[in-house]
Scaffold this active site. Sequence first.
Site, PDB file in Angstrom:
ATOM      1  N   ALA A  12       0.621  -1.343   0.327  1.00 43.10           N
ATOM      2  CA  ALA A  12       0.123  -0.189  -0.132  1.00 43.10           C
ATOM      3  C   ALA A  12       1.119   1.463   0.312  1.00 43.10           C
ATOM      4  CB  ALA A  12      -0.448  -0.300   1.526  1.00 43.10           C
ATOM      5  N   CYS A  44      -5.751  -7.477   3.984  1.00 43.81           N
ATOM      6  CA  CYS A  44      -6.912  -7.079   4.584  1.00 43.81           C
ATOM      7  C   CYS A  44      -8.227  -8.317   4.037  1.00 43.81           C
ATOM      8  CB  CYS A  44      -8.393  -5.614   4.271  1.00 43.81           C
ATOM      9  SG  CYS A  44      -6.938  -4.336   4.931  1.00 43.81           S
ATOM     10  N   GLY A 115       6.566  -1.877   6.254  1.00 43.12           N
ATOM     11  CA  GLY A 115       5.148  -2.607   6.787  1.00 43.12           C
ATOM     12  C   GLY A 115       4.662  -2.780   8.427  1.00 43.12           C
ATOM     13  N   THR A 276      11.592  11.530   7.841  1.00 48.60           N
ATOM     14  CA  THR A 276      12.097  10.388   8.913  1.00 48.60           C
ATOM     15  C   THR A 276      13.388  11.416   9.525  1.00 48.60           C
ATOM     16  OG1 THR A 276      13.770   9.128   8.101  1.00 48.60           O
ATOM     17  CG2 THR A 276      11.843   8.397   7.867  1.00 48.60           C
ATOM     18  N   SER A 277      14.103  10.823  10.048  1.00 49.34           N
ATOM     19  CA  SER A 277      15.168  12.301  11.093  1.00 49.34           C
ATOM     20  C   SER A 277      16.178  11.825  10.147  1.00 49.34           C
ATOM     21  CB  SER A 277      15.570  11.738  12.345  1.00 49.34           C
ATOM     22  OG  SER A 277      15.967   9.924  12.247  1.00 49.34           O
ATOM     23  N   ALA A 283       9.416   7.965   5.220  1.00 46.59           N
ATOM     24  CA  ALA A 283       8.454   6.947   5.252  1.00 46.59           C
ATOM     25  C   ALA A 283       6.909   7.068   5.352  1.00 46.59           C
ATOM     26  CB  ALA A 283       9.446   6.660   6.943  1.00 46.59           C
TER      27      ALA A 283
END
Lengths: 454, 454
Positions: A12, A44, A115, A276-277, A283
Site C-alpha cells: 500500500a 485485508c 510495513g 524521517t530523521s 517513511a
Amino acid sequence: MDKHLVVIGGTAAGMSAAARARRGDPSLSITVFERTGHITYGSCGLPYYIGDVIKDVNKLITYTPEYMKKERNIDVYTLHEVTNINTQEKYVKVKDLKSGDIFKQPYTQLVIATGAIPIVPKILGVEHKNIFTLRNVEDGLRIKELLSSGRVKRATVLGAGFIGLEVSEALRNWGIEVTVFEMLPAILPQIDKEFAVLVEDELQKNSVKLYKNTKVVEFQASGENVIKILTEDGRNFESDMVIASVGVKPNTALARNANISIGPLGGIAVDKYMRTSAPYVWAAGDCTETYNLVTRKPAYLPLGTTANKQGKIAGENVVGGSAAFPGILGTQVTKIFDTYVATTGLNEMSAKDAGIAAVSAKIVHTDKASYYPGSKYIHTKIVLDKKTAKVVGAQMAGSEGIGKRIDVFATAITAGMTAYQLNELDLAYAPPVSPVYDPILIAASAGIKALEKA
Amino acid sequence: MDKHLVVIGGTAAGMSAAARARRGDPSLSITVFERTGHITYGSCGLPYYIGDVIKDVNKLITYTPEYMKKERNIDVYTLHEVTNINTQEKYVKVKDLKSGDIFKQPYTQLVIATGAIPIVPKILGVEHKNIFTLRNVEDGLRIKELLSSGRVKRATVLGAGFIGLEVSEALRNWGIEVTVFEMLPAILPQIDKEFAVLVEDELQKNSVKLYKNTKVVEFQASGENVIKILTEDGRNFESDMVIASVGVKPNTALARNANISIGPLGGIAVDKYMRTSAPYVWAAGDCTETYNLVTRKPAYLPLGTTANKQGKIAGENVVGGSAAFPGILGTQVTKIFDTYVATTGLNEMSAKDAGIAAVSAKIVHTDKASYYPGSKYIHTKIVLDKKTAKVVGAQMAGSEGIGKRIDVFATAITAGMTAYQLNELDLAYAPPVSPVYDPILIAASAGIKALEKA
C-alpha cells in the site's frame, strides 16, 4: 548521479509513494524492492481468501511488476530484500532472494515502506509447521492449501481482535470446529464492552468456541499433524492447525540499524510530511507511527487506508511537494458473520486515558424505517467532550447499515462538530434507507440529553 | 386564561412541536387539531403501502390520539379542521368534521403545521373518480382498495419526481402495466442528467413506460372505469387509474387569511426560531419555507426530516427556549427498484443559479472491495466551489451503498470542508464494506484534480 527514488516495500504505502512520485516527475528513476513475491496486494482481503469467499488469490493483487514497468515506468523487483540502508553514502544493500546475489543500489531519495510484521507469540512449540500467521499472500496460500487438503477438522485462532475474528469466520466457512483463545477478559479491545458482547453473541450463534481470559502456554506436536494446546489454567485442547493473530508490530529493523529515529510507540518517527530523521529518507504506512487527530498524541494503528494516504503524501513530497498527513481517528469497521461493528475516534476508555472528561450515550434503533421490511437494529454509542460538547468518538454495531454511518461520525469529529451541530444535520431519509430520524441523529440527541444531565 | 398551546396539524411538525413543548413544560395545556383521521403517519411510507410492501397501514402510524393523551397528556382531535385563525383575539375556529359543529378554541401560543397539499393538475376531466393524489392515509387506503379489486390492469403516473417514481415501482408490484408521463425533458429535476439517466435505465429494465416531454391535456371517462388520457402531441392512451404526483405546495390558506406573512416561495415566512410575523404564532414543517445552508437563499423542500426538526424547535421555543433551525441542504435519497439515487447540496445547475462558479468531477467505483462478492458500482459526482475549494454538493446513484455515503457529503458541506479536507478523512474500510479508497475519497481526489485543471 541522476535522481533516483528507491522504495522499500511494494504494497500500500510503497506503491502509492512510487506512483504518486511518478505522476509528479515523469523523468525520475524509480525502483521498488519487495521482499515477497507480490506487490499491491490487499492483505485485508486475506481472511476472505482463506475463507474461500474469494477463490482466486490474484483477485487480491491490484498490479503486477510488469504492469508497473509498462504503464508507469517503475522498476519493481519482487523477492528482493533490502538488508541495509546507508544514509551517509545514500545507498541500500539488496539481496536477490532467488539468486542469493547481494548488490548496492544508490538513491537520491528513499521511501521506507516496510510495513508491519505479525507478532509471533513467544510460546513453546510455536514453530510447529501447522501454526501460522496471516500477513502476506504466501501465508494465505499456505493456509488455504492446508485447509483444502481436507485434513483440518479443528482449527484454532489465537487472539480475538478484528483480524482474529475475521479469520475465525473464514475457518467456519469450511464447516470445521473453530476455537478462539483470547488472553484478555474481552474481545476487540478498541470497542467498549457492550459492543464486544454483541459480537460475542454472533460468534456463539455461529458455533465459534471462544475462551476469554485464557492464555496459551505451550504447543505440543501430537503425531504428525495434531497440535496439542496447553493453557495456563491447566486445560488442554487438540487442533489440526493454529493461526496466531495476536497483532502486528512496525517493521523497523532496517531503520533502527540505520540510526533513523524511532517514536515512542516503536514505529519510525515521521513528521506530517512523512520525513524521517535522516535526510532524503521518508517513511510511510504500517512501519511508521502517527498522531491521533483528537488527542494529538502518538498513535500506532496499521491500516491500509492510512498507508495508502501516507504513501501518496511521501511520493508527492519526494518530488518537491508539501503535502501533509493530518493524523488518524482510528476509524475501523468489520463484519463478523452477520454482525457489523465499527468505531471511530475515542471510546470511553481512550477518552479517559487522554484526559478528556467524556459523556456518552447509547441508543438502539432500526437502520431503515421500522415498518420497512428487512429493517434491522443497530446500536450506536456517541462519546462527547463534556466541556466543549464536541463529538470525540462513536461506536456502532448491527446490520450492514452501520458501515458508512460511522463515516458520518468520523467526518463530524474531524470537523470539530458539537453534538448540537450533529443533531441538526440534514441527512438522507427514505423508508428503505433510514428512519426519519437517522440513528446518527438519535444518538446526537441522546448525547445532548446526557450532556445536559452531566 | 391558563397557558394553552394549540397546534394545527398532527403529523411530523405538529406532533413534534406538541411533544417537545410537553417535555419542556409538564403543566401546559396542549391541544392538537388534525383534519384527517390519523396523526403521526409516515407519508413517505405510503408508496410502500400501496405497493403492498407494507401490508398493514397501521404500521405507518406511530402514535394514536389515545396514546398521546395517556402518555403525554396532549389532547388530539382528529377529523377536526381549523377554519380560521384570529391572531388579534388569539383563538382558532374549529370544525368537527363528523358532527359539523363549529367552535372557538382560544390559545396563548399557536403552532401552524398545516403541511403541504398535493398540486392537482389543472387538466380537463381531472375529477374522475379513479384519478388520485397520494398524500395522506385516506388517499393510500382508497388507492389500495382499487388496486386490490383486481380491476386495474393499467395504471398511469403523472410526474417523474421522487414520489412519482416510487409510486410507479409500487404499481409495478401488482404486475400491471405502468406508464409515467413527465412534462419536462428529464426525470428527477433535482438530479443532474447523467444520474437521471441511470434511473431511466432502471425504469426501462422494470418495464415502466416513460414518456418525457409529454403533457397530458385531458382525461375522458370511457365507460364506467376506463380513463382516456390525451396528450398535447395528439396521442391518446387508456388507463384504469391515474395517480397525479406533480408536486405539493405549502398549505397556507389559514395563514394567509390571518394576514400572516408569506415568503417569496409561497410558504409561511418564519425566522430561524420558527416564529411567524404574528405574535405568539409559530409555524413549522411543509407549510413553511426555509433557507438553503449553502446559498443562504430561500428554499422550499417539504420533507419529513425537516418537518420533524422544525417542529421540535418550535415546541422548544413555545415554552421559552431559543433553539434555531440552521437551514437545509436539500439532502434526498430514494430507491427506484434496485437503483438508489441521492443528492445533497447544490448540483451544477443550482450552483450556477446561486452564482457559484463550480467545478465538478464524476467517478464510478465499487461500493465494496472490487474483489469482494456482491460488490456493485456506484456513481458519485462532487460539486466544488472553484474559488474556495469547498464542497457544495454531491450526487450518487447505484447500489444501496450510497444511502449513507451521501450523508458524509452532507456533513462535510455543513462543516464547510474543502475537497482537500474531504480527501484526508479517515473513513471506515473493510472489504465487505468499502474499497480501501472509499468512493467518497476517490470523488474528492477527482475533484481536486478538476480544481487544479480549472
